[in-house]
Design a protein around this motif. Structure first.
Motif, mmCIF file in Angstrom:
data_model
loop_
_atom_site.group_PDB
_atom_site.id
_atom_site.type_symbol
_atom_site.label_atom_id
_atom_site.label_comp_id
_atom_site.label_asym_id
_atom_site.label_seq_id
_atom_site.Cartn_x
_atom_site.Cartn_y
_atom_site.Cartn_z
ATOM 1 N N MET A 34 62.441 9.473 -34.229
ATOM 2 C CA MET A 34 63.522 8.498 -34.195
ATOM 3 C C MET A 34 63.601 7.879 -35.588
ATOM 4 O O MET A 34 62.599 7.854 -36.313
ATOM 5 C CB MET A 34 63.271 7.407 -33.156
ATOM 6 C CG MET A 34 63.141 7.923 -31.751
ATOM 7 S SD MET A 34 62.995 6.594 -30.526
ATOM 8 C CE MET A 34 64.713 6.100 -30.338
ATOM 9 N N GLY A 35 64.764 7.397 -35.929
ATOM 10 C CA GLY A 35 64.861 6.834 -37.266
ATOM 11 C C GLY A 35 66.124 6.050 -37.500
ATOM 12 O O GLY A 35 66.975 5.922 -36.617
ATOM 13 N N TRP A 36 66.196 5.525 -38.700
ATOM 14 C CA TRP A 36 67.347 4.755 -39.145
ATOM 15 C C TRP A 36 67.884 5.352 -40.435
ATOM 16 O O TRP A 36 67.107 5.707 -41.340
ATOM 17 C CB TRP A 36 66.965 3.300 -39.374
ATOM 18 C CG TRP A 36 66.648 2.574 -38.116
ATOM 19 C CD1 TRP A 36 65.422 2.426 -37.534
ATOM 20 C CD2 TRP A 36 67.580 1.902 -37.265
ATOM 21 N NE1 TRP A 36 65.541 1.707 -36.378
ATOM 22 C CE2 TRP A 36 66.862 1.374 -36.185
ATOM 23 C CE3 TRP A 36 68.959 1.700 -37.314
ATOM 24 C CZ2 TRP A 36 67.464 0.648 -35.168
ATOM 25 C CZ3 TRP A 36 69.568 0.984 -36.300
ATOM 26 C CH2 TRP A 36 68.830 0.462 -35.237
ATOM 27 N N TYR A 37 69.188 5.447 -40.505
ATOM 28 C CA TYR A 37 69.898 5.885 -41.688
ATOM 29 C C TYR A 37 70.931 4.822 -42.015
ATOM 30 O O TYR A 37 71.267 4.000 -41.165
ATOM 31 C CB TYR A 37 70.582 7.227 -41.435
ATOM 32 C CG TYR A 37 69.616 8.366 -41.227
ATOM 33 C CD1 TYR A 37 68.859 8.473 -40.057
ATOM 34 C CD2 TYR A 37 69.437 9.344 -42.210
ATOM 35 C CE1 TYR A 37 67.951 9.504 -39.880
ATOM 36 C CE2 TYR A 37 68.541 10.392 -42.031
ATOM 37 C CZ TYR A 37 67.811 10.455 -40.860
ATOM 38 O OH TYR A 37 66.913 11.487 -40.690
ATOM 39 N N ARG A 38 71.421 4.835 -43.237
ATOM 40 C CA ARG A 38 72.446 3.868 -43.602
ATOM 41 C C ARG A 38 73.494 4.516 -44.496
ATOM 42 O O ARG A 38 73.224 5.494 -45.186
ATOM 43 C CB ARG A 38 71.837 2.651 -44.294
ATOM 44 C CG ARG A 38 71.222 2.928 -45.650
ATOM 45 C CD ARG A 38 70.508 1.688 -46.164
ATOM 46 N NE ARG A 38 69.919 1.898 -47.483
ATOM 47 C CZ ARG A 38 69.122 1.029 -48.090
ATOM 48 N NH1 ARG A 38 68.806 -0.124 -47.495
ATOM 49 N NH2 ARG A 38 68.646 1.293 -49.283
ATOM 50 N N GLN A 44 77.149 8.403 -49.518
ATOM 51 C CA GLN A 44 76.716 9.273 -48.430
ATOM 52 C C GLN A 44 75.675 8.568 -47.560
ATOM 53 O O GLN A 44 74.985 7.646 -48.018
ATOM 54 C CB GLN A 44 76.130 10.567 -49.002
ATOM 55 C CG GLN A 44 77.154 11.491 -49.625
ATOM 56 C CD GLN A 44 76.562 12.841 -50.004
ATOM 57 O OE1 GLN A 44 75.378 12.944 -50.297
ATOM 58 N NE2 GLN A 44 77.382 13.887 -49.974
ATOM 59 N N ARG A 45 75.568 9.027 -46.336
ATOM 60 C CA ARG A 45 74.547 8.495 -45.449
ATOM 61 C C ARG A 45 73.176 8.901 -45.990
ATOM 62 O O ARG A 45 72.974 10.043 -46.415
ATOM 63 C CB ARG A 45 74.738 9.031 -44.027
ATOM 64 C CG ARG A 45 73.864 8.369 -42.992
ATOM 65 C CD ARG A 45 74.231 8.813 -41.594
ATOM 66 N NE ARG A 45 75.591 8.411 -41.227
ATOM 67 C CZ ARG A 45 76.091 8.534 -40.000
ATOM 68 N NH1 ARG A 45 75.337 9.051 -39.025
ATOM 69 N NH2 ARG A 45 77.322 8.152 -39.740
ATOM 70 N N TYR A 94 72.569 3.293 -38.929
ATOM 71 C CA TYR A 94 72.717 4.176 -37.774
ATOM 72 C C TYR A 94 71.343 4.599 -37.250
ATOM 73 O O TYR A 94 70.472 5.020 -38.017
ATOM 74 C CB TYR A 94 73.505 5.426 -38.146
ATOM 75 C CG TYR A 94 74.929 5.153 -38.560
ATOM 76 C CD1 TYR A 94 75.249 4.880 -39.878
ATOM 77 C CD2 TYR A 94 75.952 5.170 -37.622
ATOM 78 C CE1 TYR A 94 76.560 4.623 -40.265
ATOM 79 C CE2 TYR A 94 77.270 4.911 -37.989
ATOM 80 C CZ TYR A 94 77.555 4.638 -39.315
ATOM 81 O OH TYR A 94 78.850 4.383 -39.680
ATOM 82 N N CYS A 95 71.192 4.518 -35.957
ATOM 83 C CA CYS A 95 69.990 4.998 -35.283
ATOM 84 C C CYS A 95 70.133 6.493 -35.003
ATOM 85 O O CYS A 95 71.225 6.971 -34.688
ATOM 86 C CB CYS A 95 69.817 4.216 -33.986
ATOM 87 S SG CYS A 95 68.468 4.752 -32.950
#
Length: 121
Positions: A34-38, A44-45, A94-95
């Motif tokens: 599981m993780g987080w992006y931004r 770009q993400r 974003y998860c």
């Protein structure tokens, strides 16, 4: 089949803290990472942090020492504690979850709808 619901974004002053949470629900057999992006406007993400089911973590260099990721496997929840926030942390967060679904046992990547974090300087 699988939904990720995020919470905890908002507006904070530089140097402040925020806590993001994400809970997965639906036809889940198991969740690997599981993780987080931004994603900041016009960019770009990018990866912020990830955590495996065994608790191994990985962080972007830009957040090391300031952000901490954790998860509760029993609740299918991942949390991102963000401290010492900077204006450059402003982005939509974003998860993400790598989920093995029930019945077919296929593995898919799922994303939350995003939560906005704004850090004012």
């Amino acid at each position: 089949q699988v939904q990720l619901v995020e919470s905890g974004g908002g507006l904070v002053q530089a140097g402040g803290s925020l806590r993001l949470s994400c809970t997965a629900s639906g036809s889940i057999f198991s969740i690997n990472a599981m993780g987080w992006y931004r994603q900041a406007p016009g960019k770009q993400r990018e990866l912020v942090a990830t955590i495996t089911s065994r608790g191994s973590t990985n962080y972007a260099d830009s957040v090391k020492g300031r952000f901490s990721i954790s998860r509760d496997n029993a609740k299918n929840t991942v949390t991102l504690q963000m401290n010492s926030l900077k204006s450059e942390d402003t982005a939509d967060y974003y998860c993400n979850a790598q989920v093995t679904i029930t019945v077919t046992f296929a593995r898919h990547d799922y994303w939350g709808q995003g939560t906005q974090v704004t850090v004012s300087s």
